[in-house]
Design an enzyme around this catalytic site. Structure first.
Site, PDB file in Angstrom:
ATOM      1  N   TYR A 142       0.451  -1.213   0.247  1.00 36.32           N
ATOM      2  CA  TYR A 142      -0.025   0.184   0.242  1.00 36.32           C
ATOM      3  C   TYR A 142       1.143   1.403  -0.060  1.00 36.32           C
ATOM      4  O   TYR A 142       0.766   2.270  -0.551  1.00 36.32           O
ATOM      5  CB  TYR A 142      -1.347  -0.376   1.375  1.00 36.32           C
ATOM      6  N   LYS A 193       3.443 -15.178   3.156  1.00 40.88           N
ATOM      7  CA  LYS A 193       4.075 -16.272   1.476  1.00 40.88           C
ATOM      8  C   LYS A 193       5.187 -15.778   1.774  1.00 40.88           C
ATOM      9  O   LYS A 193       5.910 -15.861   0.393  1.00 40.88           O
ATOM     10  CB  LYS A 193       3.104 -14.648   0.862  1.00 40.88           C
ATOM     11  N   ASP A 225      -2.832 -18.271   1.769  1.00 36.35           N
ATOM     12  CA  ASP A 225      -3.358 -19.029   1.517  1.00 36.35           C
ATOM     13  C   ASP A 225      -4.255 -20.253   1.926  1.00 36.35           C
ATOM     14  O   ASP A 225      -5.202 -20.457   1.974  1.00 36.35           O
ATOM     15  CB  ASP A 225      -2.475 -20.014  -0.677  1.00 36.35           C
ATOM     16  N   ASP A 249      -5.745  -7.342   5.216  1.00 32.39           N
ATOM     17  CA  ASP A 249      -7.789  -6.113   4.629  1.00 32.39           C
ATOM     18  C   ASP A 249      -8.746  -7.801   4.053  1.00 32.39           C
ATOM     19  O   ASP A 249      -9.263  -7.589   4.564  1.00 32.39           O
ATOM     20  CB  ASP A 249      -7.197  -6.080   3.447  1.00 32.39           C
ATOM     21  N   ASP A 253     -12.127  -9.619   6.504  1.00 31.49           N
ATOM     22  CA  ASP A 253     -12.886  -9.279   5.570  1.00 31.49           C
ATOM     23  C   ASP A 253     -13.489 -11.316   5.655  1.00 31.49           C
ATOM     24  O   ASP A 253     -14.759 -10.617   5.949  1.00 31.49           O
ATOM     25  CB  ASP A 253     -13.311  -9.745   3.713  1.00 31.49           C
TER      26      ASP A 253
HETATM   27  C1  IPM Z   1      -9.451  -1.806   5.261  1.00 26.90           C
HETATM   28  C2  IPM Z   1     -10.112  -1.239   3.947  1.00 26.90           C
HETATM   29  C3  IPM Z   1      -8.714  -0.298   2.994  1.00 26.90           C
HETATM   30  C4  IPM Z   1      -8.120  -1.071   3.804  1.00 26.90           C
HETATM   31  C5  IPM Z   1      -9.153   0.621   2.210  1.00 26.90           C
HETATM   32  C6  IPM Z   1     -10.680   1.069   1.967  1.00 26.90           C
HETATM   33  C7  IPM Z   1      -8.678   1.374   1.939  1.00 26.90           C
HETATM   34  O1  IPM Z   1     -10.476  -1.803   3.014  1.00 26.90           O
HETATM   35  O2  IPM Z   1      -9.572  -0.730   6.481  1.00 26.90           O
HETATM   36  O3  IPM Z   1      -9.806  -3.064   5.261  1.00 26.90           O
HETATM   37  O4  IPM Z   1      -7.764  -1.620   1.870  1.00 26.90           O
HETATM   38  O5  IPM Z   1      -7.498  -0.489   4.046  1.00 26.90           O
HETATM   39 MG    MG Z   2     -10.441  -3.772   3.664  1.00 29.16          MG
END
Ligand code: IPM
Ligand code: MG
Length: 358
Positions: A142, A193, A225, A249, A253
């Protein structure tokens, strides 16, 4: 005592959910005798609309001057076509780096009352699910150089993003993870990884070395993975996961969905000084924005994390978390956590119920 909080409501459902969270904080203040002072800051798409850029210096200064920052969500399709250096997400990334927020703490915990919303079979999930993802926040791909180059192969232009991690960055996030594991079940899974990436090989080396300082904590390494697969195959094997920005990230999720809804999960982003920014892990959900149906719980629980981590107000944090649990036990459900037959309530009703239970 007065606590100064910079409030970034942001875009989409951001304002609706943050408004509920602030009412909850007010209730905590009233009950425990604290005063929370809020200073609103524009960042993200709303700042693009007002100022032409996603994050102004003034916004950064206000956040730096505050004791802590509460953020709703930023972004939405309205700003999809703005140039990449001015996208709403830049506001989030800018705040994280300007405030030195290197440790993103993302708990994923399933509430008993919501076990029906968990998509994983009961035999697999067992008694529940309660992990913390400790995600490095200011390095990785990032914050590497993003650029275009000629491929030189006749294949046209090439998009390039440099991925990098320094020893120092890995050391400090690893320490956070080991410290946290000490307060929990004493196990850290470091996800990388390392079979492919040099950044990951360095990551693994450094985490292993830091781990020697914590002989009471068990350290395990896992490729990303495999980790993604193991999270649904045998979620109970995890406690604290430490990983980089990109893998964290994705895995956070995934972990959130195991709890039933991404609308439930809070997060803290902490600096070395302990100062932090607190936000739900979900996004701005433009599809449901403005309808009063979003789940405010992740933002409300983010306030609890703020009270605990930045202000050291443990009883107050517990009061919020207990109220959320009670509201769920009492059957309060926004659409995202409802299962067939549940009566669905809106954002404000959910916030009100939680406030009443504090
Ligand atoms: C998160 C989001 C952010 C990230 C995006 C919106 C830049 O997905 O905080 O998980 O990837 O860090
Ligand atoms: Mg995210």
């Amino acid at each position: 005592m007065q606590y100064n909080i910079a409030v970034v409501k942001g875009d989409g459902i951001g304002p609706e959910i943050v408004d509920e969270a602030l009412l909850v904080l007010d209730r905590v203040g009233e009950k425990f005798g604290h005063s929370f002072k809020y200073t609103e800051v524009l960042a993200g798409g709303c700042s693009i609309d007002a100022n032409g850029i996603p994050l102004t210096q003034e916004a950064i200064d206000t956040c730096k001057a505050a004791d802590s920052v509460l953020l709703g969500a930023v972004g939405g399709p309205k700003w999809d076509d703005v140039p990449s250096d001015r996208r709403p997400e830049k506001a989030l990334l800018g705040l994280r780096s300007e405030l030195g927020l290197f440790a993103n703490i993302r708990p994923a915990m399933m509430y008993k009352a919501l076990s029906d919303a968990c998509p994983i079979k009961k035999e697999i999930i067992g008694d529940g699910f309660d992990i913390v993802i400790c995600r490095e926040l200011t390095g990785d791909v990032y914050f590497g150089r993003h650029y275009r180059a000629e491929s030189g192969l006749g294949w046209g232009e090439m998009g390039c993003d440099d991925m990098n991690y320094s020893v120092y960055e890995v050391e400090r996030i690893a320490r956070r993870a080991f410290e946290m594991a000490r307060l929990r079940s004493g196990k850290v899974t470091s996800v990388d990884k390392a079979n492919v990436l040099e950044t990951s090989r360095l990551w693994r080396e450094v985490v292993t070395r830091v781990g020697l300082e914590y002989p009471d904590v068990t350290l395990e390494h896992m490729y990303v993975d495999n980790a993604a697969m193991q999270l649904v195959r045998n979620p109970g094997q995890f406690d604290v996961i430490v990983t980089g920005k990109l893998f964290g990230d994705i895995l956070s999720d995934e972990a959130s969905m195991i709890t039933g809804s991404i609308g439930m999960l809070p997060s803290a982003s902490l600096s070395e000084s302990g100062k932090g920014m607190y936000e739900p892990i979900h996004g701005s959900a433009p599809d449901i924005a403005g309808r009063g149906i979003a789940n405010p719980i992740a933002t409300i629980l983010s306030c609890a994390m703020m009270l605990r981590y930045t202000f050291g107000l443990t009883a107050e944090a517990n009061a919020i978390e207990n109220a959320v649990e009670k509201a769920l036990d009492a059957g309060c459900r926004t659409g995202d956590i409802a299962t067939a037959g549940d009566a669905v309530i809106g954002t404000h009703e959910m916030g009100t119920k939680i406030r009443e239970l504090i």
